[in-house]
Design a protein around this motif. Structure first.
Motif, PDB file in Angstrom:
ATOM      1  N   TYR A  89      -1.273   2.506   4.301  1.00  0.00           N
ATOM      2  CA  TYR A  89      -2.595   1.805   4.746  1.00  0.00           C
ATOM      3  C   TYR A  89      -2.643   1.467   6.131  1.00  0.00           C
ATOM      4  N   GLU A  90      -3.497   2.018   7.085  1.00  0.00           N
ATOM      5  CA  GLU A  90      -3.451   1.440   8.366  1.00  0.00           C
ATOM      6  C   GLU A  90      -4.513   0.806   8.389  1.00  0.00           C
ATOM      7  N   GLY A  91      -4.834  -0.313   9.287  1.00  0.00           N
ATOM      8  CA  GLY A  91      -5.855  -1.002   9.371  1.00  0.00           C
ATOM      9  C   GLY A  91      -5.831  -2.151  10.260  1.00  0.00           C
ATOM     10  N   ARG A  92      -6.636  -2.926  10.307  1.00  0.00           N
ATOM     11  CA  ARG A  92      -6.849  -4.165  11.229  1.00  0.00           C
ATOM     12  C   ARG A  92      -7.277  -5.362  10.568  1.00  0.00           C
ATOM     13  N   ASN A  93      -6.791  -6.300  10.725  1.00  0.00           N
ATOM     14  CA  ASN A  93      -7.224  -7.835  10.507  1.00  0.00           C
ATOM     15  C   ASN A  93      -8.382  -8.013  11.032  1.00  0.00           C
ATOM     16  N   THR A  94      -9.884  -8.206  10.433  1.00  0.00           N
ATOM     17  CA  THR A  94     -10.953  -8.267  11.100  1.00  0.00           C
ATOM     18  C   THR A  94     -11.376  -9.615  11.781  1.00  0.00           C
ATOM     19  N   GLU A  95     -10.599 -10.578  11.327  1.00  0.00           N
ATOM     20  CA  GLU A  95     -10.824 -11.818  11.813  1.00  0.00           C
ATOM     21  C   GLU A  95      -9.879 -11.979  13.349  1.00  0.00           C
ATOM     22  N   THR A  96      -8.452 -11.654  13.126  1.00  0.00           N
ATOM     23  CA  THR A  96      -7.600 -11.787  14.550  1.00  0.00           C
ATOM     24  C   THR A  96      -7.563 -10.396  15.291  1.00  0.00           C
ATOM     25  N   GLY A  97      -7.982  -9.278  14.843  1.00  0.00           N
ATOM     26  CA  GLY A  97      -7.972  -8.004  15.352  1.00  0.00           C
ATOM     27  C   GLY A  97      -6.758  -7.247  15.320  1.00  0.00           C
ATOM     28  N   ARG A  98      -5.758  -8.115  14.709  1.00  0.00           N
ATOM     29  CA  ARG A  98      -4.246  -7.532  14.695  1.00  0.00           C
ATOM     30  C   ARG A  98      -4.177  -6.208  13.834  1.00  0.00           C
ATOM     31  N   PRO A  99      -3.574  -5.315  14.242  1.00  0.00           N
ATOM     32  CA  PRO A  99      -3.467  -3.962  13.543  1.00  0.00           C
ATOM     33  C   PRO A  99      -2.295  -4.084  12.511  1.00  0.00           C
ATOM     34  N   PHE A 100      -2.293  -3.320  11.520  1.00  0.00           N
ATOM     35  CA  PHE A 100      -1.006  -3.351  10.427  1.00  0.00           C
ATOM     36  C   PHE A 100      -0.976  -1.924   9.878  1.00  0.00           C
ATOM     37  N   VAL A 101       0.451  -1.601   9.376  1.00  0.00           N
ATOM     38  CA  VAL A 101       0.388  -0.396   8.647  1.00  0.00           C
ATOM     39  C   VAL A 101       1.396  -1.065   7.386  1.00  0.00           C
ATOM     40  N   VAL A 102       1.027  -0.827   6.071  1.00  0.00           N
ATOM     41  CA  VAL A 102       1.572  -1.050   5.101  1.00  0.00           C
ATOM     42  C   VAL A 102       1.910   0.197   4.134  1.00  0.00           C
ATOM     43  N   PRO A 103       3.077   0.161   3.705  1.00  0.00           N
ATOM     44  CA  PRO A 103       3.693   1.212   2.874  1.00  0.00           C
ATOM     45  C   PRO A 103       3.185   1.447   1.576  1.00  0.00           C
ATOM     46  N   ASN A 104       2.982   2.347   0.797  1.00  0.00           N
ATOM     47  CA  ASN A 104       2.558   2.463  -0.697  1.00  0.00           C
ATOM     48  C   ASN A 104       3.094   3.590  -1.261  1.00  0.00           C
ATOM     49  N   ILE A 105       3.356   3.417  -2.586  1.00  0.00           N
ATOM     50  CA  ILE A 105       3.490   4.460  -3.412  1.00  0.00           C
ATOM     51  C   ILE A 105       2.870   4.250  -4.711  1.00  0.00           C
ATOM     52  N   PHE A 106       2.130   5.311  -5.213  1.00  0.00           N
ATOM     53  CA  PHE A 106       1.391   5.196  -6.170  1.00  0.00           C
ATOM     54  C   PHE A 106       2.141   6.045  -7.492  1.00  0.00           C
ATOM     55  N   VAL A 107       2.170   5.906  -8.607  1.00  0.00           N
ATOM     56  CA  VAL A 107       2.519   6.877  -9.728  1.00  0.00           C
ATOM     57  C   VAL A 107       1.322   6.824 -10.693  1.00  0.00           C
ATOM     58  N   LEU A 108       0.468   7.921 -10.617  1.00  0.00           N
ATOM     59  CA  LEU A 108      -0.658   8.015 -11.313  1.00  0.00           C
ATOM     60  C   LEU A 108      -0.750   8.881 -12.491  1.00  0.00           C
ATOM     61  N   ARG A 109      -1.202   8.415 -13.679  1.00  0.00           N
ATOM     62  CA  ARG A 109      -1.292   9.252 -14.711  1.00  0.00           C
ATOM     63  C   ARG A 109      -2.707   9.361 -15.073  1.00  0.00           C
ATOM     64  N   VAL A 110      -3.339  10.805 -14.896  1.00  0.00           N
ATOM     65  CA  VAL A 110      -4.794  10.767 -14.825  1.00  0.00           C
ATOM     66  C   VAL A 110      -5.040  11.692 -16.270  1.00  0.00           C
ATOM     67  N   ARG A 111      -6.070  11.304 -17.064  1.00  0.00           N
ATOM     68  CA  ARG A 111      -6.212  12.100 -18.197  1.00  0.00           C
ATOM     69  C   ARG A 111      -7.775  12.115 -18.322  1.00  0.00           C
ATOM     70  N   ASP A 112      -8.175  13.497 -18.461  1.00  0.00           N
ATOM     71  CA  ASP A 112      -9.885  13.512 -18.519  1.00  0.00           C
ATOM     72  C   ASP A 112     -10.583  13.031 -17.322  1.00  0.00           C
ATOM     73  N   GLY A 113      -9.843  13.053 -16.082  1.00  0.00           N
ATOM     74  CA  GLY A 113     -10.435  12.543 -14.891  1.00  0.00           C
ATOM     75  C   GLY A 113     -10.559  11.022 -14.670  1.00  0.00           C
ATOM     76  N   HIS A 114      -9.740  10.407 -15.635  1.00  0.00           N
ATOM     77  CA  HIS A 114      -9.757   8.944 -15.461  1.00  0.00           C
ATOM     78  C   HIS A 114      -8.147   8.467 -15.343  1.00  0.00           C
ATOM     79  N   ILE A 115      -8.021   7.484 -14.583  1.00  0.00           N
ATOM     80  CA  ILE A 115      -6.696   7.112 -14.436  1.00  0.00           C
ATOM     81  C   ILE A 115      -6.196   6.257 -15.773  1.00  0.00           C
ATOM     82  N   VAL A 116      -5.254   6.477 -16.474  1.00  0.00           N
ATOM     83  CA  VAL A 116      -5.010   5.909 -17.632  1.00  0.00           C
ATOM     84  C   VAL A 116      -3.668   4.971 -17.466  1.00  0.00           C
TER      85      VAL A 116
END
Length: 134
Positions: A89-116
């Motif tokens: 996630y790349e973004g910025r704090n809207t109060e301070t203007g400070r940019p940030f980058v936050v790493p993520n990993i999602f492990v998703l199981r999707v069945r019938d078009g929905h995350i279970v």
């Protein structure tokens, strides 16, 4: 061919919805009995059911940030319901203007078009620093 959205398509809707700060549409991506775990939260967080997911995403609108997912890499697995997504996630704090980058990993199981099931490995400390402006 299935008439349901693929795991990759559901992931993209999730990332787009978070970036657009659309908490009203995000719970619809999850099954009624979905389980979402954030193992790296302190304390670890477990959401059970769409109502809990809805309450979790409701806070999204109040956060002082704008962000987008970048560098998204999706790994297919031997199980057609399961994908692993690495991204930042790349973004910025809207109060301070400070940019940030936050790493993520999602492990998703999707069945019938929905995350279970979802295991969301966010850098929670990094996100907390970004939100505090520190």
């Amino acid at each position: 061919m299935s008439e349901f959205a693929s795991p990759r398509a559901v992931l993209q809707r999730l990332l787009d919805g978070v970036a657009a700060r659309r908490p009203e549409m995000l719970p619809r991506l999850y099954a009624e009995d979905a389980v979402v775990v954030h193992p790296f939260a302190d304390p670890a967080l477990r959401l059970e059911g769409r109502t809990a997911v809805r309450e979790h995403f409701a806070r999204l609108e109040t956060l002082p940030m704008e962000m987008r997912a970048r560098n998204v890499v999706v790994h297919e697995t031997a199980d057609p319901e399961v994908i692993i997504a690495e991204f930042e996630y790349e973004g910025r704090n809207t109060e301070t203007g400070r940019p940030f980058v936050v790493p993520n990993i999602f492990v998703l199981r999707v069945r019938d078009g929905h995350i279970v099931e979802s295991r969301d490995y966010h850098d929670h400390r990094g996100l907390a620093r970004a939100l505090s402006g520190g």
